[in-house]
Design an enzyme around this catalytic site. Structure first.
Site, PDB file in Angstrom:
ATOM      1  N   ARG A  49       0.540  -1.644   0.133  1.00 27.56           N
ATOM      2  CA  ARG A  49      -0.332   0.108   0.177  1.00 27.56           C
ATOM      3  C   ARG A  49       0.919   1.604  -0.190  1.00 27.56           C
ATOM      4  O   ARG A  49       0.678   3.346  -0.021  1.00 27.56           O
ATOM      5  CB  ARG A  49      -0.872   0.017   1.461  1.00 27.56           C
ATOM      6  CG  ARG A  49      -1.975   1.187   1.104  1.00 27.56           C
ATOM      7  CD  ARG A  49      -3.521   0.862   2.884  1.00 27.56           C
ATOM      8  NE  ARG A  49      -2.363   1.307   3.355  1.00 27.56           N
ATOM      9  CZ  ARG A  49      -1.762   0.441   4.496  1.00 27.56           C
ATOM     10  NH1 ARG A  49      -1.597   1.799   4.342  1.00 27.56           N
ATOM     11  NH2 ARG A  49      -1.986  -0.505   5.529  1.00 27.56           N
ATOM     12  N   TYR A 102     -16.681  15.870 -15.925  1.00 24.84           N
ATOM     13  CA  TYR A 102     -17.773  14.908 -15.396  1.00 24.84           C
ATOM     14  C   TYR A 102     -18.445  14.475 -14.228  1.00 24.84           C
ATOM     15  O   TYR A 102     -17.917  15.081 -13.427  1.00 24.84           O
ATOM     16  CB  TYR A 102     -15.906  14.169 -14.886  1.00 24.84           C
ATOM     17  CG  TYR A 102     -16.836  12.582 -15.272  1.00 24.84           C
ATOM     18  CD1 TYR A 102     -16.874  12.096 -15.547  1.00 24.84           C
ATOM     19  CD2 TYR A 102     -16.612  12.421 -13.833  1.00 24.84           C
ATOM     20  CE1 TYR A 102     -17.036  10.585 -16.139  1.00 24.84           C
ATOM     21  CE2 TYR A 102     -16.459  10.292 -13.850  1.00 24.84           C
ATOM     22  CZ  TYR A 102     -17.039   9.837 -14.918  1.00 24.84           C
ATOM     23  OH  TYR A 102     -17.013   8.596 -14.977  1.00 24.84           O
ATOM     24  N   ASP A 179      -8.160  18.930 -14.286  1.00 23.68           N
ATOM     25  CA  ASP A 179      -8.760  17.776 -15.345  1.00 23.68           C
ATOM     26  C   ASP A 179      -8.661  17.747 -16.846  1.00 23.68           C
ATOM     27  O   ASP A 179      -8.801  17.851 -17.821  1.00 23.68           O
ATOM     28  CB  ASP A 179      -9.750  17.385 -14.881  1.00 23.68           C
ATOM     29  CG  ASP A 179     -10.550  15.381 -15.111  1.00 23.68           C
ATOM     30  OD1 ASP A 179      -9.837  14.949 -16.168  1.00 23.68           O
ATOM     31  OD2 ASP A 179     -12.048  15.219 -14.989  1.00 23.68           O
ATOM     32  N   LYS A 204      -8.694   6.090 -19.108  1.00 24.59           N
ATOM     33  CA  LYS A 204      -8.944   6.834 -20.404  1.00 24.59           C
ATOM     34  C   LYS A 204      -7.633   6.341 -21.484  1.00 24.59           C
ATOM     35  O   LYS A 204      -7.587   5.680 -21.521  1.00 24.59           O
ATOM     36  CB  LYS A 204      -9.797   8.279 -19.931  1.00 24.59           C
ATOM     37  CG  LYS A 204     -10.915   7.822 -19.297  1.00 24.59           C
ATOM     38  CD  LYS A 204     -11.595   7.559 -19.644  1.00 24.59           C
ATOM     39  CE  LYS A 204     -12.646   7.030 -18.438  1.00 24.59           C
ATOM     40  NZ  LYS A 204     -13.244   8.631 -17.540  1.00 24.59           N
TER      41      LYS A 204
HETATM   42  C1  LIG Z   1     -13.563   8.875 -16.442  1.00 24.00           C
HETATM   43  C2  LIG Z   1     -13.850  10.115 -15.990  1.00 24.00           C
HETATM   44  C3  LIG Z   1     -13.066  10.668 -14.560  1.00 24.00           C
HETATM   45  C4  LIG Z   1     -13.419   9.433 -13.152  1.00 24.00           C
HETATM   46  O1  LIG Z   1     -12.089   8.841 -13.696  1.00 24.00           O
HETATM   47  P1  LIG Z   1     -12.677   7.008 -13.763  1.00 24.00           P
HETATM   48  O2  LIG Z   1     -11.262   6.382 -13.511  1.00 24.00           O
HETATM   49  O3  LIG Z   1     -14.125   6.781 -13.740  1.00 24.00           O
HETATM   50  O4  LIG Z   1     -13.175   6.612 -11.941  1.00 24.00           O
HETATM   51  C5  LIG Z   1     -12.209  12.222 -14.678  1.00 24.00           C
HETATM   52  N1  LIG Z   1     -12.926  13.040 -15.026  1.00 24.00           N
HETATM   53  C6  LIG Z   1     -12.739  12.354 -16.398  1.00 24.00           C
HETATM   54  C7  LIG Z   1     -12.453  13.706 -17.470  1.00 24.00           C
HETATM   55  C8  LIG Z   1     -13.449  11.352 -16.820  1.00 24.00           C
HETATM   56  O5  LIG Z   1     -14.104  10.933 -18.085  1.00 24.00           O
END
Ligand SMILES: *Cc1c(COP(=O)(O)O)cnc(C)c1O
Length: 386
Positions: A49, A102, A179, A204
């Site tokens: 961890r 998001y 983000d 992503k």
């Molecule tokens: C998918 C996404 C998130 C969240 O990420 P997870 O890996 O699903 O927890 C945050 N911001 C954006 C722009 C996203 O597309």
């Protein structure tokens, strides 16, 4: 940052293994590490961890690609966001966030962290006067300590001026978080534009193969980095070794994948404009997109995400979403395979009925790296079938 992006992607944090010379950092699938005496650790490794060499290699790679001093990887994008907010803020602090962030980010801040005493207001981030006013107003109990923006935004593809927001944040003594999931570090580096912190859903584009969940927080501020590292260790929402290994593997090819995503998306966006079923194409690579010039300044290319509003309303959007065969109907984005999404009922179902709700005639495409002709043929048959 002397080396080019692709060289850093392939080599940063990827030195051959010290024991065997393995060219690829091994998958250290272990939860603990032998000690040579009480508290005598080998290279500092103690417990999974806390640290793991596979995760360390990913964190080094992520930091190098955002041009940052520190990176922390987590089990998901939302776990990364949660750790960042708990490390940077305290109860009674206020967050000003984009009114099209998001849905999961809004839910985390508005439904989970609100219970911890964090307030928020959602504003149109492209309206700098509105942002300044919301930042100055603060929350019912405390000051604005954080500004949170996504650019390009999801799914409305709005482009926000990161450097201008950084100035607003500096003036207010707040932290600017970007983000950067949609752009990826290949297309945009918010820290170089003045942002304080970058977050990613590595699920992503960074992972890029739809086979590993993960998130990251990337920054230069050492004091805040220490706090984030502490929350990462104390709460434990770390990326598992296998997930970190897959994410590193994916990240090495981000540049070549992203070039293809962008090229396919630009062609598809232009082609969609020629279709009578299409009311509006939201893609920053189109010259009449309101954020086109700004995107050309702060991004290297325009990305692989396209949102489309259809003239036939909700019924047409649902019909197209369910009719594609090469585009797979699924949540998420950024993988090599093209994905189709109906945000109102899928990715953005959590903001239905709120100010953040998305249009019902909107579909969102994550354009993959398949052959352009096959993607166009698939969209054509889906539009023909409305
Ligand atoms: C998918 C996404 C998130 C969240 O990420 P997870 O890996 O699903 O927890 C945050 N911001 C954006 C722009 C996203 O597309």
């Amino acid at each position: 940052m002397s080396q080019g992006f692709n060289t850093r992607a392939v080599h940063a944090g990827q030195e051959p293994d010290g024991t065997t010379g393995a060219v690829v950092v091994p998958l250290y699938q272990t939860s603990t590490f032998a000690q040579d005496g009480i508290g005598v650790l080998r290279n500092g490794y103690e417990y999974g961890r806390g640290t793991n060499p596979t995760r360390d290699s990913l964190q080094t790679q992520l930091a190098a690609l955002e041009g940052a001093g520190h990176a922390f990887s987590f089990a998901s994008g939302l776990a990364a966001e949660d750790a960042l907010i708990r490390a940077a803020l305290a109860p009674r602090d206020h967050i000003v966030l984009g009114n099209d962030v998001y849905g999961g980010t809004y839910r985390l801040i508005n439904k989970v962290l609100s219970g911890w005493g964090i307030s928020n207001s959602a504003v149109d981030m492209s309206d700098q006067d509105a942002v300044r006013a919301a930042v100055a107003a603060g929350g019912p109990e405390g000051k604005t300590r954080m500004i949170w923006v996504e650019t390009p935004s999801n799914p409305m593809m709005k482009i926000t001026d990161i450097a201008a927001l950084a100035q607003i944040a500096r003036d207010a003594g707040a932290v600017l978080v970007v983000d950067n999931t949609f752009a990826s570090p290949y297309l945009q580096n918010p820290l170089a534009l003045g942002a304080d912190v970058v977050v990613h859903s590595t699920t992503k584009y960074i992972g890029g193969h739809s086979d590993a969940s993960g998130g990251a927080v990337v920054l230069n501020d050492t004091e805040l980095a220490e706090k984030i590292g502490f929350v990462q260790f104390a709460v434990g929402a770390v990326s598992a070794p296998m997930e970190a290994w897959l994410t590193t593997r994916g990240l090495k090819t981000l540049g070549v994948r992203m070039d293809r995503h962008c090229e396919n998306a630009q062609h598809i966006a232009e082609w969609l404009l020629t279709r009578p079923e299409v009311e509006r194409v939201l893609y920053p690579g189109l010259p009449d997109h309101p954020g086109h010039e700004l995107a050309a300044r702060q991004m290297r290319k325009f990305g692989g995400m396209i949102s489309v509003q259809l003239t036939g309303g909700e019924a047409a959007a649902r019909s197209v979403a369910e009719a594609t065969r090469v585009f797979t109907l699924a949540e998420s984005l950024g993988g090599v395979e093209s994905l189709m999404n109906y945000p109102a009922e899928m990715t953005h179902a959590s903001v239905k009925g709120t100010a953040l709700a998305v249009p019902e005639n909107l579909i969102r495409l994550s354009v993959g790296i398949e052959d352009l002709e096959d993607l166009l043929a698939d969209l054509a048959q889906a539009l023909d079938g409305i």
